[in-house]
Design an enzyme around this catalytic site. Structure first.
Site, PDB file in Angstrom:
ATOM      1  N   ASP A   1       4.583 -10.349  12.012  1.00 34.40           N
ATOM      2  CA  ASP A   1       5.309  -9.444  10.973  1.00 34.40           C
ATOM      3  C   ASP A   1       5.702  -8.198  11.719  1.00 34.40           C
ATOM      4  OD1 ASP A   1       6.256  -8.940   8.430  1.00 34.40           O
ATOM      5  OD2 ASP A   1       4.414  -7.695   7.756  1.00 34.40           O
TER       6      ASP A   1
ATOM      7  N   ALA B   1       0.748  -1.183  -0.017  1.00 33.16           N
ATOM      8  CA  ALA B   1       0.018  -0.037  -0.110  1.00 33.16           C
ATOM      9  C   ALA B   1       0.920   1.136   0.016  1.00 33.16           C
ATOM     10  CB  ALA B   1      -0.904   0.018   1.060  1.00 33.16           C
TER      11      ALA B   1
ATOM     12  N   VAL C   1       0.866   5.344   1.351  1.00 31.64           N
ATOM     13  CA  VAL C   1       0.162   5.831   2.886  1.00 31.64           C
ATOM     14  C   VAL C   1       0.259   7.387   2.593  1.00 31.64           C
ATOM     15  CG1 VAL C   1       0.338   6.164   5.009  1.00 31.64           C
ATOM     16  CG2 VAL C   1       0.843   3.970   4.324  1.00 31.64           C
TER      17      VAL C   1
END
Length: 204
Positions: free
Chosen positions: A130, A36, A38
């Protein structure tokens, strides 16, 4: 009324190579990850996370996690989510990666805060995973954790325990440099993933 959906819709990402093509002028690009882009929404304390076309399914996964941990202060608040985006708190600070590359001290209290955040999330039935240097931010002396989509994965991830071991065995020692070049940390990360993350991670 905030038009978060409109702002998310203004973000155009090439589905083939994930390159950013365009976005609204009221957005400021602040980061890009594996799934993604941001942005900080100008004149607000909110951040807009827009997922790549091939990772849009993670928007719901991550939103669901944020809804579970809204009451835990170590995580940003979720304000809205859609089919391919999230709106959360903009966290002003340095990631642990940036701290190490800039020589900004990381204390044992920061490590304990991360442990506390992980334990509180586990109490909610999640499996924090993660967790790495780039998704832990020091904000006003305290830690905030972001990128929580993989908190729903089934497999056990030892990455944070390995980082914590390195902190106590190396970083806390007087002989160990407190400023580490970014290229060196990136190289270590590549080797770590190659030898310790051979199997894919599956989200429940």
């Amino acid at each position: 009324m905030n038009n978060y959906a409109g702002l998310a819709g203004s973000v155009v990402i090439n589905p083939k190579d994930h390159k950013l093509i365009q976005y609204d002028a009221s957005l400021a690009l602040i980061g890009v990850g594996r799934s993604a882009y941001v942005f900080k929404i100008n004149n607000t304390n909110h951040a807009l996370k827009v997922f790549f076309p091939s990772y849009q399914h993670l928007a719901k996964v991550e939103a669901d996690v944020y809804k579970i941990i809204q009451h835990i202060d170590y995580f940003p608040s979720l304000y809205e989510s859609g089919s391919h985006y999230l709106v959360i708190d903009f966290i002003d600070g340095y990631t642990l990666f940036e701290c190490l590359s800039r020589g900004i001290p990381v204390s044992e209290n920061h490590i304990k805060d991360v442990d506390m955040a992980i334990n509180l999330a586990r109490e909610e039935g999640l499996n924090p995973s993660d967790i790495h240097l780039r998704n832990i931010i020091i904000h006003n002396g305290k830690i905030k954790m972001i990128d929580v989509a993989r908190f729903k994965q089934g497999e056990t991830d030892h990455q944070w325990n390995d980082l914590k071991t390195a902190f106590y065995r190396l970083y806390t020692k007087s002989f160990f440099p407190k400023k580490i070049p970014a290229f060196m940390m990136n190289w270590i990360a590549v080797l770590y993933k190659r030898f310790y993350r051979k199997s894919p991670i599956h989200i429940k």
